[in-house]
Design an enzyme around this catalytic site. Sequence first.
Site, PDB file in Angstrom:
ATOM      1  N   GLU A   1       0.855  -1.286  -0.032  1.00  0.00           N
ATOM      2  CA  GLU A   1       0.121   0.087  -0.114  1.00  0.00           C
ATOM      3  C   GLU A   1       0.781   1.154   0.038  1.00  0.00           C
ATOM      4  O   GLU A   1       2.063   1.190   0.368  1.00  0.00           O
ATOM      5  CB  GLU A   1      -1.003   0.172   1.136  1.00  0.00           C
ATOM      6  CG  GLU A   1      -1.797  -1.166   1.121  1.00  0.00           C
ATOM      7  CD  GLU A   1      -2.912  -0.952   2.307  1.00  0.00           C
ATOM      8  OE1 GLU A   1      -3.967  -1.901   2.117  1.00  0.00           O
ATOM      9  OE2 GLU A   1      -3.114  -0.044   2.949  1.00  0.00           O
TER      10      GLU A   1
ATOM     11  N   GLU B   1       8.370 -16.183  -2.674  1.00  0.00           N
ATOM     12  CA  GLU B   1       8.521 -14.973  -3.495  1.00  0.00           C
ATOM     13  C   GLU B   1       9.964 -14.622  -3.084  1.00  0.00           C
ATOM     14  O   GLU B   1      10.648 -14.363  -4.179  1.00  0.00           O
ATOM     15  CB  GLU B   1       7.421 -13.991  -2.902  1.00  0.00           C
ATOM     16  CG  GLU B   1       7.666 -12.667  -3.596  1.00  0.00           C
ATOM     17  CD  GLU B   1       6.846 -11.652  -3.239  1.00  0.00           C
ATOM     18  OE1 GLU B   1       6.987 -10.489  -3.791  1.00  0.00           O
ATOM     19  OE2 GLU B   1       6.022 -11.794  -2.315  1.00  0.00           O
TER      20      GLU B   1
END
Length: 388
Positions: free
Chosen positions: A129, A243
């Site tokens: 964000e 990841e």
Amino acid sequence: MNSMYFTEEHESFRQSFKDFLQKEVVPHIDKWEKEGTVERFIWKKFGEMGYFGLNQPEEYGGLGLDLFYTVIFLEELQKVNSGGFAANMWAHAYLAMTHVNKEGDDRIKKEYLTPSIEGDKIGCLCITEPFGGSDVAGMRTTAIKKGDTYVINGSKTFITNGVYSDYLVVAAKTNPEDKHRGMSIFMVDRDTPGISSTKLDKLGWRASDTAEIAFDNVVIPSENLMGEEGKGFPYIMQHFALERLIMGINAHARAEYAVDYAVQYMSERQAFGKTLDKFQALRHKVAEMASRVDMCKEYNYSIAKRLNDGVYVVKEASMSKLLSTKMADEVIYDALQLLGGYGYMEEYPMARLLRDSRLGPIGGGTSEILKEIIAKMVIDKKEYKPAT
């Protein structure tokens, strides 16, 4: 061939994937880099070849192969010299699709995972964000339940495939008062009213569409909750291991590509009556660069083996990303220097490679955050356990 990890079948796959990339991808890379868009046809071709389903379950159209096929997939993508194109592919296959496979129910898998494997739908993962960065627990986006729906409000940024994807895997707070335990994961269709995307202009990764995404009273059915409500944070943390290892593997692969290119260039370029690869100072620089690449590569292979065997490698994957991305930046910097003035020219690969590599220590958790996570495990003896 490293027979500790790769079989003849692996190497056959590597060669066929190399050939595919040279034929179907490389001729378009400069166009995609210039336009900032990867054309849809290549997604379908990847799907038709099975490349998006390497590690996905066979019941939904995947191939169910071991993780070293993924390692090969990642390594060869780096060697087409477009970090943006590579990111589009692996962010779809190993960020968005991982959550769909692990947390999605049978309906969601049939509606989203199968067409993702086939290359008919493109996904993106929406976690970061504007005000949070690597602070996932500080997320502000909310998903408030109203009847048999959730209403999503908030924003995400730095989202790969954030403009042109067909669906979004979104993390949001279902209980905003509870930092870690109030987060959940949702499937959101791109055409749901209230979603808007703004394309971001980046230093590197020019071929990828990276976006800031706004959610303004986006209403989705409650059945689009993936997994259990309130389990979003541990789901995210669990998949971060994969990841981070992916970004570590990407780093050693692009650094290896840089060394190989520099060695080839040095064998052809002459100065003072001999080729550059005959100058001791340059030879010793290459020796050091190649050694650092191999050290990271062997470590990353060993962690891939443990992850493939079901070991939770959050510490080791964090170490992989931390050191491999730092190594890649430094090795590529030196490789550019070995080309002299030509290293600074856009028609040679090093300028783009240097720009693309710089995202390594930033994306997927900054090096500063990774150091603190590793310190907690090494110094404070903190133990992280998988959510499922």
